[in-house]
Design a protein around this motif. Sequence first.
Motif, PDB file in Angstrom:
ATOM      1  N   THR A  55      26.045   1.147 -21.007  1.00 18.85           N
ATOM      2  CA  THR A  55      26.979   2.089 -21.633  1.00 18.85           C
ATOM      3  C   THR A  55      26.621   2.260 -23.110  1.00 18.85           C
ATOM      4  OG1 THR A  55      28.722   1.408 -20.126  1.00 18.85           O
ATOM      5  CG2 THR A  55      29.439   2.400 -22.193  1.00 18.85           C
ATOM      6  N   SER A  69      25.463   4.949 -26.695  1.00 18.30           N
ATOM      7  CA  SER A  69      24.582   6.044 -27.116  1.00 18.30           C
ATOM      8  C   SER A  69      23.094   5.691 -27.015  1.00 18.30           C
ATOM      9  CB  SER A  69      24.933   6.459 -28.548  1.00 18.30           C
ATOM     10  OG  SER A  69      24.885   5.339 -29.406  1.00 18.30           O
ATOM     11  N   THR A  70      22.735   4.419 -26.827  1.00 16.19           N
ATOM     12  CA  THR A  70      21.330   4.066 -26.616  1.00 16.19           C
ATOM     13  C   THR A  70      21.022   3.939 -25.124  1.00 16.19           C
ATOM     14  OG1 THR A  70      21.683   2.687 -28.576  1.00 16.19           O
ATOM     15  CG2 THR A  70      19.482   2.678 -27.625  1.00 16.19           C
ATOM     16  N   ASP A 123      25.313  -4.305 -29.570  1.00 18.03           N
ATOM     17  CA  ASP A 123      25.835  -4.114 -30.922  1.00 18.03           C
ATOM     18  C   ASP A 123      25.123  -5.024 -31.911  1.00 18.03           C
ATOM     19  OD1 ASP A 123      27.997  -2.212 -30.274  1.00 18.03           O
ATOM     20  OD2 ASP A 123      28.626  -3.861 -28.991  1.00 18.03           O
ATOM     21  N   LYS A 169      28.028  -7.542 -27.369  1.00 18.35           N
ATOM     22  CA  LYS A 169      28.182  -6.260 -26.686  1.00 18.35           C
ATOM     23  C   LYS A 169      29.675  -5.967 -26.532  1.00 18.35           C
ATOM     24  CE  LYS A 169      25.885  -5.055 -23.169  1.00 18.35           C
ATOM     25  NZ  LYS A 169      25.969  -3.709 -23.785  1.00 18.35           N
ATOM     26  N   GLY A 170      29.973  -4.701 -26.251  1.00 19.35           N
ATOM     27  CA  GLY A 170      31.370  -4.346 -26.022  1.00 19.35           C
ATOM     28  C   GLY A 170      31.936  -3.405 -27.066  1.00 19.35           C
ATOM     29  N   GLY A 217      31.717  -0.399 -26.990  1.00 24.41           N
ATOM     30  CA  GLY A 217      32.317   0.699 -26.218  1.00 24.41           C
ATOM     31  C   GLY A 217      33.362   0.196 -25.238  1.00 24.41           C
ATOM     32  N   ALA A 229      33.140  -1.835 -22.838  1.00 21.09           N
ATOM     33  CA  ALA A 229      32.706  -1.915 -21.428  1.00 21.09           C
ATOM     34  C   ALA A 229      32.119  -3.295 -21.102  1.00 21.09           C
ATOM     35  CB  ALA A 229      31.679  -0.824 -21.151  1.00 21.09           C
ATOM     36  N   GLU A 270      29.635  -4.714 -17.994  1.00 22.65           N
ATOM     37  CA  GLU A 270      28.276  -4.907 -18.533  1.00 22.65           C
ATOM     38  C   GLU A 270      27.804  -6.339 -18.300  1.00 22.65           C
ATOM     39  OE1 GLU A 270      28.083  -1.660 -22.167  1.00 22.65           O
ATOM     40  OE2 GLU A 270      28.886  -3.623 -22.588  1.00 22.65           O
ATOM     41  N   LYS A 305      20.537  -3.040 -35.218  1.00 19.87           N
ATOM     42  CA  LYS A 305      21.194  -4.015 -34.343  1.00 19.87           C
ATOM     43  C   LYS A 305      20.603  -5.420 -34.480  1.00 19.87           C
ATOM     44  CE  LYS A 305      23.696  -0.689 -32.614  1.00 19.87           C
ATOM     45  NZ  LYS A 305      23.558  -0.171 -31.290  1.00 19.87           N
TER      46      LYS A 305
HETATM   47  C1  5RP Z   1      29.385  -0.813 -24.832  1.00 16.56           C
HETATM   48  C2  5RP Z   1      28.242  -1.572 -25.382  1.00 16.56           C
HETATM   49  C3  5RP Z   1      27.131  -0.771 -25.967  1.00 16.56           C
HETATM   50  O1  5RP Z   1      25.952  -1.044 -25.287  1.00 16.56           O
HETATM   51  C4  5RP Z   1      27.003  -1.152 -27.421  1.00 16.56           C
HETATM   52  O2  5RP Z   1      28.268  -0.912 -28.057  1.00 16.56           O
HETATM   53  C5  5RP Z   1      25.921  -0.359 -28.136  1.00 16.56           C
HETATM   54  O3  5RP Z   1      26.288   0.990 -28.192  1.00 16.56           O
HETATM   55  P1  5RP Z   1      25.381   2.068 -28.901  1.00 16.56           P
HETATM   56  O4  5RP Z   1      24.068   2.080 -28.204  1.00 16.56           O
HETATM   57  O5  5RP Z   1      26.170   3.341 -28.759  1.00 16.56           O
HETATM   58  O6  5RP Z   1      25.246   1.678 -30.369  1.00 16.56           O
HETATM   59  O7  5RP Z   1      28.185  -2.771 -25.370  1.00 16.56           O
HETATM   60  O8  5RP Z   1      30.421  -1.656 -24.421  1.00 16.56           O
END
Ligand code: 5RP
Length: 253
Positions: free
Chosen positions: A44, A46-47, A107, A117-118, A120, A122, A126, A144
């Motif tokens: 989940t 944007s990456t 993150d 992580k988390g 988002g 999720a 995950e 990151k």
């Molecule tokens: C969602 C996550 C995402 O993978 C994490 O927040 C990174 O997000 P992004 O690629 O948008 O920076 O753990 O729960």
Amino acid sequence: MKTDTGYREPVSKDEQKILAARYAIDDLYAKGLLASGMKLGLGTGSTAMPAVARICELIREGTLSGIRAVPTSFQTSIACEELGIPVYSMNSREIGGTLDLAIDGADEVTPELWLIKGGGAALLLEKIVAYSAQRFVIVADESKAVPDSGTRFPLPVEIIPEARTGIVAALARLGAVARLREGVRKAGPVVTDNGNLILDCLWERNESGRSPARPDILEDEINRIVGVVENGFFTRNKPTVYIAHADGSVEVR
Ligand code: 5RP
């Protein structure tokens, strides 16, 4: 190991996300670590999304076939629906509770390859997906990569709503200040895909400027608090991490 990708610098953060994601998928395919017939966990954020899109391209051009995908959130599930990637649940007969490969964003990534992580919200699915996969891959932009975790990006902890106050106190005993995550364009707290709440936790740096948080110990300790469903420290099933840099290179850790 860093590879020059031919991108012209400075590569923006958004471009780094796409670069890391596409590079990782092509590299995994070239190495036979992503192949037709595989059971894939799809992350989940944007990456992770450009990685899902690249997998879809490989399916459409006939390079990959027979992929069975498990999405980690409503976001990913909807993306798969739009891209035409068939999705399954971890419990479906076609998946049987195990995956060949899971690909996701993060993150924070420490030198030990421990993750937060988390971001988002999720993290629960995950983690189920990441820890059920034979191989776990993270794609990320260079922001990151951090020396240690716990004092910069708040650690998300998914909790049962009824246990909130007790959990905040228990997290304080572990040295963390926990704040309930508020919704954006929604009054009140974020409610996760599983109907729970998120506490975002931060530790204060010690005198030497380091984080006092030990992700490998805290991952289990936090989960022992009654009412905690899961936390965003990922320290088991060490990932392979693809990090894109502003100079256009991709580093594989
Ligand atoms: C969602 C996550 C995402 O993978 C994490 O927040 C990174 O997000 P992004 O690629 O948008 O920076 O753990 O729960």
